[in-house]
Motif scaffolding. Structure first.
Motif, mmCIF file in Angstrom:
data_model
loop_
_atom_site.group_PDB
_atom_site.id
_atom_site.type_symbol
_atom_site.label_atom_id
_atom_site.label_comp_id
_atom_site.label_asym_id
_atom_site.label_seq_id
_atom_site.Cartn_x
_atom_site.Cartn_y
_atom_site.Cartn_z
ATOM 1 N N ALA A 108 0.837 -1.200 0.000
ATOM 2 C CA ALA A 108 0.000 0.000 0.000
ATOM 3 C C ALA A 108 0.872 1.250 0.000
ATOM 4 C CB ALA A 108 -0.927 0.001 1.203
ATOM 5 N N PHE A 109 1.905 1.255 0.840
ATOM 6 C CA PHE A 109 2.810 2.408 0.875
ATOM 7 C C PHE A 109 3.525 2.599 -0.456
ATOM 8 C CE2 PHE A 109 7.354 3.414 1.189
ATOM 9 C CZ PHE A 109 7.256 4.780 1.446
ATOM 10 N N GLU A 110 4.064 1.507 -1.001
ATOM 11 C CA GLU A 110 4.841 1.616 -2.241
ATOM 12 C C GLU A 110 3.973 2.127 -3.383
ATOM 13 O OE1 GLU A 110 6.587 0.799 -6.018
ATOM 14 O OE2 GLU A 110 4.775 -0.196 -5.253
ATOM 15 N N ALA A 111 2.772 1.601 -3.517
ATOM 16 C CA ALA A 111 1.885 2.029 -4.596
ATOM 17 C C ALA A 111 1.490 3.488 -4.431
ATOM 18 C CB ALA A 111 0.650 1.132 -4.640
ATOM 19 N N ALA A 112 1.141 3.885 -3.200
ATOM 20 C CA ALA A 112 0.732 5.271 -2.965
ATOM 21 C C ALA A 112 1.901 6.226 -3.170
ATOM 22 C CB ALA A 112 0.175 5.417 -1.552
ATOM 23 N N GLY A 113 3.085 5.834 -2.730
ATOM 24 C CA GLY A 113 4.250 6.691 -2.909
ATOM 25 C C GLY A 113 4.655 6.813 -4.365
ATOM 26 N N ARG A 114 4.632 5.702 -5.084
ATOM 27 C CA ARG A 114 5.025 5.707 -6.495
ATOM 28 C C ARG A 114 4.021 6.476 -7.344
ATOM 29 N NH1 ARG A 114 3.233 1.776 -9.580
ATOM 30 N NH2 ARG A 114 3.151 0.335 -7.806
ATOM 31 N N LEU A 115 2.724 6.323 -7.042
ATOM 32 C CA LEU A 115 1.669 6.959 -7.834
ATOM 33 C C LEU A 115 1.292 8.343 -7.319
ATOM 34 C CD1 LEU A 115 -0.596 3.809 -8.264
ATOM 35 C CD2 LEU A 115 0.960 4.792 -9.962
ATOM 36 N N GLY A 116 1.710 8.652 -6.095
ATOM 37 C CA GLY A 116 1.424 9.962 -5.529
ATOM 38 C C GLY A 116 -0.016 10.162 -5.127
ATOM 39 N N ARG A 140 6.139 9.272 10.323
ATOM 40 C CA ARG A 140 5.161 9.664 9.326
ATOM 41 C C ARG A 140 5.765 9.427 7.945
ATOM 42 N NH1 ARG A 140 0.799 13.147 9.850
ATOM 43 N NH2 ARG A 140 -0.374 12.570 11.721
ATOM 44 N N LEU A 141 5.040 8.735 7.084
ATOM 45 C CA LEU A 141 5.499 8.472 5.729
ATOM 46 C C LEU A 141 4.859 9.417 4.717
ATOM 47 C CD1 LEU A 141 5.337 4.570 5.861
ATOM 48 C CD2 LEU A 141 7.383 6.010 6.036
ATOM 49 N N PHE A 142 3.665 9.933 5.052
ATOM 50 C CA PHE A 142 2.954 10.851 4.162
ATOM 51 C C PHE A 142 2.476 12.061 4.946
ATOM 52 C CE2 PHE A 142 2.435 6.837 1.920
ATOM 53 C CZ PHE A 142 2.644 7.195 0.598
ATOM 54 N N LEU A 143 2.422 13.189 4.261
ATOM 55 C CA LEU A 143 1.757 14.372 4.769
ATOM 56 C C LEU A 143 0.384 14.429 4.126
ATOM 57 C CD1 LEU A 143 4.665 16.987 4.518
ATOM 58 C CD2 LEU A 143 3.853 15.795 6.568
ATOM 59 N N ARG A 144 -0.675 14.374 4.951
ATOM 60 C CA ARG A 144 -2.038 14.436 4.424
ATOM 61 C C ARG A 144 -2.433 15.891 4.231
ATOM 62 N NH1 ARG A 144 0.041 9.734 6.792
ATOM 63 N NH2 ARG A 144 -1.487 8.028 6.674
ATOM 64 N N LYS A 145 -2.864 16.209 3.016
ATOM 65 C CA LYS A 145 -3.284 17.567 2.692
ATOM 66 C C LYS A 145 -4.707 17.536 2.148
ATOM 67 C CE LYS A 145 1.436 19.071 1.611
ATOM 68 N NZ LYS A 145 2.320 19.701 0.587
ATOM 69 N N VAL A 161 10.107 13.266 4.215
ATOM 70 C CA VAL A 161 11.512 12.964 3.935
ATOM 71 C C VAL A 161 11.787 11.489 4.184
ATOM 72 C CG1 VAL A 161 13.891 13.402 4.653
ATOM 73 C CG2 VAL A 161 12.282 15.309 4.441
ATOM 74 N N GLU A 162 11.225 10.947 5.262
ATOM 75 C CA GLU A 162 11.417 9.530 5.580
ATOM 76 C C GLU A 162 10.763 8.633 4.528
ATOM 77 O OE1 GLU A 162 11.704 11.917 9.307
ATOM 78 O OE2 GLU A 162 10.293 11.818 7.621
ATOM 79 N N GLY A 163 9.578 9.055 4.078
ATOM 80 C CA GLY A 163 8.896 8.280 3.059
ATOM 81 C C GLY A 163 9.659 8.268 1.743
ATOM 82 N N GLU A 164 10.192 9.430 1.342
ATOM 83 C CA GLU A 164 10.977 9.504 0.115
ATOM 84 C C GLU A 164 12.229 8.642 0.199
ATOM 85 O OE1 GLU A 164 11.834 13.560 -0.731
ATOM 86 O OE2 GLU A 164 9.836 14.005 -1.488
ATOM 87 N N ALA A 165 12.839 8.595 1.377
ATOM 88 C CA ALA A 165 14.054 7.796 1.549
ATOM 89 C C ALA A 165 13.768 6.306 1.465
ATOM 90 C CB ALA A 165 14.714 8.137 2.885
#
Length: 279
Positions: free
Chosen positions: A13-21, A51-56, A64-68
């Motif tokens: 879930a994290f990888e897909a959300a991070g890759r797809l934004g 925190r891996l994502f900032l919810r807006k 930064v941690e999520g991008e790394a």
């Protein structure tokens, strides 16, 4: 501090959300609800303590941690899928290759037996001519050029070599006075042939195989790709007319997106189709 094993569905879930934004896009890719994606990522953040994502209001962005961490998860999830395909034959066995009809007929088809039986692959060919057609594709492609090819695995099919060929009847006398066949496209043509003068081409084709057939029928002399004309030369339908040749840096390349072609499948394809001195 040691971290307990992470449930794979959380990481996916994290990888897909991070890759797809996007949580919505990730939900579509994984065939779950947006709420499920949000819940899994929330559990993951709680387990990791970051925190891996900032919810807006209008979406999410990686911290930064999520991008790394994202590239590590992408690489290892891809490795899992590829190893399953390599070891157990999971995934589609059909290989779709987009290439010009000339390359399919003169280069790929004669080499299919090298790869079909041992790897249990099924091939489908999509013949494409225009550059924009290639740009739209996302699968395996054969393209002409010298690279670079960002975003693709790339292997050159062969080292290009061009020389005049014609029907054996044209081998008598001075071939330079014979009618000439020209080929449209990116490869070198008669204008690059050592500054030699000769008759203006009176036949022009936009397909290598059509020009080669014309040469086989005695229509004139063609400045041919010797690798692509190898079978015609071996059968004596055309003969080489000059020992001199052109060796341009451009050639045909086998291209595949890394996430659409496993390591084992790529090795099988390059072993079967590539006879170049380098990649």
């Amino acid at each position: 501090m040691s971290v307990r094993p992470l449930p794979l569905e959380w990481v996916r879930a994290f990888e897909a959300a991070g890759r797809l934004g996007s949580f919505i896009a990730a939900a579509g890719e994984l065939s779950v609800t947006q709420a499920a994606i949000s819940q899994r990522i929330g559990h993951l953040e709680e387990r990791l303590g970051v925190r891996l994502f900032l919810r807006k209001p209008r979406g999410v962005t990686l911290t930064v941690e999520g991008e790394a961490w994202l590239p590590h998860t992408t690489i290892h999830l891809r490795a899992i899928h590829q190893s399953a395909d390599d070891l157990f034959g999971h995934g589609p066995r059909q290989v779709i290759i987009a290439a010009s009809a000339s390359v399919v007929q003169t280069w790929l088809v004669p080499r299919l037996t090298r790869v079909q039986t041992a790897n249990r692959l099924e091939f489908a060919f999509s013949t494409m001519v225009l550059e924009e057609d290639y740009a739209k594709g996302s699968g395996i492609q054969i393209r002409y050029g010298s690279g670079p090819w960002p975003g693709y695995r790339a292997a050159r099919l062969f080292d290009e070599e061009l020389a005049p060929v014609a029907h054996p009847d044209h081998s008598h006398g001075d071939w330079r006075a014979k009618p000439r066949i020209a080929l449209s496209g990116p490869r070198l043509g008669w204008a690059h042939w050592g500054g030699a003068t000769g008759p203006t081409p009176h036949l022009r084709f936009d397909s290598f195989i059509a020009a080669l057939v014309a040469a086989e029928m005695g229509a004139g002399v063609m400045l041919a790709s010797l690798p692509l004309a190898a079978e015609s030369l071996a059968a004596g339908r055309v003969v080489r007319l000059d020992a001199h040749s052109l060796r341009p840096p451009e050639s045909y390349w086998l291209l595949a997106p890394p996430d659409r072609c496993s390591d084992a499948r790529w090795r099988a394809l390059t072993d079967a189709f590539c006879e170049s001195s380098g990649e």
